[in-house]
Design a protein around this motif. Structure first.
Motif, PDB file in Angstrom:
ATOM      1  N   LEU A   1     -12.734  55.910  30.262  1.00  0.00           N
ATOM      2  CA  LEU A   1     -14.143  57.460  29.832  1.00  0.00           C
ATOM      3  C   LEU A   1     -12.800  59.117  29.897  1.00  0.00           C
ATOM      4  CD1 LEU A   1     -16.350  56.931  28.977  1.00  0.00           C
ATOM      5  CD2 LEU A   1     -17.219  58.066  31.074  1.00  0.00           C
ATOM      6  N   LEU A   2     -12.129  59.313  31.140  1.00  0.00           N
ATOM      7  CA  LEU A   2     -11.523  60.424  30.833  1.00  0.00           C
ATOM      8  C   LEU A   2     -10.445  60.969  29.131  1.00  0.00           C
ATOM      9  CD1 LEU A   2     -10.651  60.792  34.594  1.00  0.00           C
ATOM     10  CD2 LEU A   2     -12.152  62.042  32.919  1.00  0.00           C
ATOM     11  N   ALA A   3      -9.745  58.934  29.589  1.00  0.00           N
ATOM     12  CA  ALA A   3      -8.629  58.751  28.301  1.00  0.00           C
ATOM     13  C   ALA A   3      -9.051  59.694  27.304  1.00  0.00           C
ATOM     14  CB  ALA A   3      -7.949  57.960  28.203  1.00  0.00           C
ATOM     15  N   GLN A   4     -10.970  59.416  26.922  1.00  0.00           N
ATOM     16  CA  GLN A   4     -10.906  58.824  25.903  1.00  0.00           C
ATOM     17  C   GLN A   4     -11.700  60.512  25.172  1.00  0.00           C
ATOM     18  OE1 GLN A   4     -14.434  57.070  24.113  1.00  0.00           O
ATOM     19  NE2 GLN A   4     -14.293  54.777  25.900  1.00  0.00           N
ATOM     20  N   GLY A   5     -12.057  61.558  26.822  1.00  0.00           N
ATOM     21  CA  GLY A   5     -12.130  62.587  26.492  1.00  0.00           C
ATOM     22  C   GLY A   5     -10.973  63.804  26.255  1.00  0.00           C
ATOM     23  N   LYS A   6     -10.103  62.918  26.786  1.00  0.00           N
ATOM     24  CA  LYS A   6      -9.044  63.655  26.263  1.00  0.00           C
ATOM     25  C   LYS A   6      -8.788  63.499  24.330  1.00  0.00           C
ATOM     26  CE  LYS A   6      -4.934  61.561  26.886  1.00  0.00           C
ATOM     27  NZ  LYS A   6      -3.993  61.343  25.009  1.00  0.00           N
ATOM     28  N   GLU A   7      -9.587  62.370  24.106  1.00  0.00           N
ATOM     29  CA  GLU A   7      -8.574  61.738  22.242  1.00  0.00           C
ATOM     30  C   GLU A   7      -9.876  62.832  21.643  1.00  0.00           C
ATOM     31  OE1 GLU A   7      -6.320  60.688  21.464  1.00  0.00           O
ATOM     32  OE2 GLU A   7      -5.452  60.229  23.309  1.00  0.00           O
TER      33      GLU A   7
ATOM     34  N   ASP B   1     -19.535  56.716  23.763  1.00  0.00           N
ATOM     35  CA  ASP B   1     -18.366  56.939  23.756  1.00  0.00           C
ATOM     36  C   ASP B   1     -17.482  56.896  22.219  1.00  0.00           C
ATOM     37  OD1 ASP B   1     -18.568  54.407  23.463  1.00  0.00           O
ATOM     38  OD2 ASP B   1     -17.696  53.804  25.343  1.00  0.00           O
ATOM     39  N   ASP B   2     -16.769  56.656  21.913  1.00  0.00           N
ATOM     40  CA  ASP B   2     -16.139  56.376  20.559  1.00  0.00           C
ATOM     41  C   ASP B   2     -16.306  55.743  19.936  1.00  0.00           C
ATOM     42  OD1 ASP B   2     -14.946  55.000  22.805  1.00  0.00           O
ATOM     43  OD2 ASP B   2     -12.827  55.488  21.701  1.00  0.00           O
ATOM     44  N   ARG B   3     -17.112  54.042  20.778  1.00  0.00           N
ATOM     45  CA  ARG B   3     -17.211  52.870  20.409  1.00  0.00           C
ATOM     46  C   ARG B   3     -18.732  53.103  20.136  1.00  0.00           C
ATOM     47  NH1 ARG B   3     -12.493  49.039  23.399  1.00  0.00           N
ATOM     48  NH2 ARG B   3     -11.067  50.570  22.434  1.00  0.00           N
ATOM     49  N   GLY B   4     -19.804  53.613  20.260  1.00  0.00           N
ATOM     50  CA  GLY B   4     -20.915  53.613  20.245  1.00  0.00           C
ATOM     51  C   GLY B   4     -21.547  53.043  21.968  1.00  0.00           C
ATOM     52  N   ARG B   5     -21.063  53.124  22.978  1.00  0.00           N
ATOM     53  CA  ARG B   5     -21.683  52.883  24.166  1.00  0.00           C
ATOM     54  C   ARG B   5     -22.097  53.869  24.725  1.00  0.00           C
ATOM     55  NH1 ARG B   5     -16.197  49.095  25.196  1.00  0.00           N
ATOM     56  NH2 ARG B   5     -15.289  51.896  25.353  1.00  0.00           N
TER      57      ARG B   5
END
Length: 348
Positions: free
Chosen positions: A304-310, A134-138
């Motif tokens: 995770l869906l919110a990260q996908g939107k961003e 993800d956007d934090r490397g997790r």
């Protein structure tokens, strides 16, 4: 292919016949097995999805980091903090000579950051991270597994609380009827008109977000739909002949409710359980997507869906969460349909 109604032995009890009808619905029966296996595996996610070894053999002694804290000094390090088993020095100590360690199949937990990724975060799927980061490397796969477990456990707890409150309130309304039913029905109508989303926003701004806060807030509203079905069943059954006979024989209200009316009212309750679980999962996912759910560090499908939107270009983020969410809801819907057919009183 479904088993004909005539093939079900009439000598069996109603619940045994219902179970045979449920098994005859292959889609629902297989869905129950798949959902049960996935839920069982996710409940023990630490055993195959963790950044700590399952077993460590170091200097002729066995260690179990997955269940016990070990400082780095235990393995020849300099710090008394917990050993970082992905650190090159610690790994070298634990694999030197006769020493060895057994890592889980997925060497990441839901909050493990992959500092050795060759691509900027969010990184696409690779041999190191099967579903990317993800956007934090997790690790996305680890967060999906832990997020699925959190969603199902949240839905189960919310479902149990809602069922208990709904049965109690519906039974009181339906059995005593009259003024009791009238007053309680007006209270429920007023309470159901409260803006649930606005209350969640207000409480989220006042209190520290947590899973238990969400359970308490959603439990205040989640029982009303079920209580209507229980109330209707009790209103229908309270004037039947066998209930009047029970009153004439001197049975207490508690005995009549628990031994006669309630068992006959559980059909609608059981039928709606899978749909209530899917509704709770959707509620948690929606709140997390809006930022009103669990804390940011907690693994969540909605987050995770919110990260996908961003991060529109990182398709693996939204695709992973979407696939798990849709698959889970489909399994629950198939189970619910099979339960509804199995408990259909029009069938033998």
């Amino acid at each position: 292919m479904k088993t004909p109604v005539s093939a079900v032995p009439i000598s069996l009890s109603p619940w045994q016949r219902a179970w045979l009808r449920f098994k005859a619905n292959k889609r629902g029966y297989i869905s129950l097995w798949i959902f049960g296996i996935l839920f069982l595996l996710s409940s023990f996610a630490e055993l195959f999805c963790n950044d700590k070894p399952l077993v460590v053999y170091y200097n002729h002694a066995y260690y179990f980091p997955i269940v016990k804290f070990y400082p780095e000094t235990t393995f020849g390090g300099d710090f008394k903090t917990e050993a970082d088993y992905k650190d090159p020095f610690v790994r070298k100590q634990l694999t030197r000579g006769d020493n060895w360690m057994l890592m889980p199949l997925i060497p990441y937990s839901y909050n493990t950051i992959n500092f050795n990724s060759d691509s900027p975060d969010p990184a696409p799927p690779s041999a190191a991270n099967w579903l990317g980061t993800d956007d934090r490397g997790r690790d996305v796969l680890a967060r999906v597994i832990y997020g699925f477990r959190l969603s199902v456990w949240f839905a189960l707890v919310l479902m149990v609380i809602g069922v208990v409150i709904g049965i109690v309130m519906g039974a009181i309304q339906g059995y005593f009827s009259g003024k009791t039913d009238l007053i309680m029905q007006r209270v429920i109508e007023v309470w159901s008109s409260m803006p649930e989303l606005y209350l969640l926003i207000i409480f989220a701004s006042i209190f520290q977000p947590s899973i238990w806060l969400l359970i308490i807030l959603l439990s205040l509203f989640g029982w009303m739909g079920l209580s209507d079905y229980v109330r209707a069943e009790f209103l229908r059954g309270r004037n039947l002949d066998y209930i009047r006979s029970a009153r004439a024989m001197g049975l207490t209200n508690w005995s009549i409710i628990t031994r006669h009316l309630l068992p006959n009212s559980l059909t609608s309750v059981i039928t709606f359980l899978p749909f209530r679980i899917s509704g709770a999962i959707l509620a948690l996912t929606s709140l997390d997507f809006l930022g009103l759910g669990v804390p940011p560090t907690t693994p969540s499908l909605g987050e995770l869906l919110a990260q996908g939107k961003e991060n529109i270009e990182a398709w693996w983020l939204s695709m992973s969460a979407f696939t798990v969410l849709v698959g889970t809801l489909l399994l629950l819907i198939f189970i619910g349909e099979a339960l509804r057919e199995a408990l259909d009183t029009r069938k033998i």
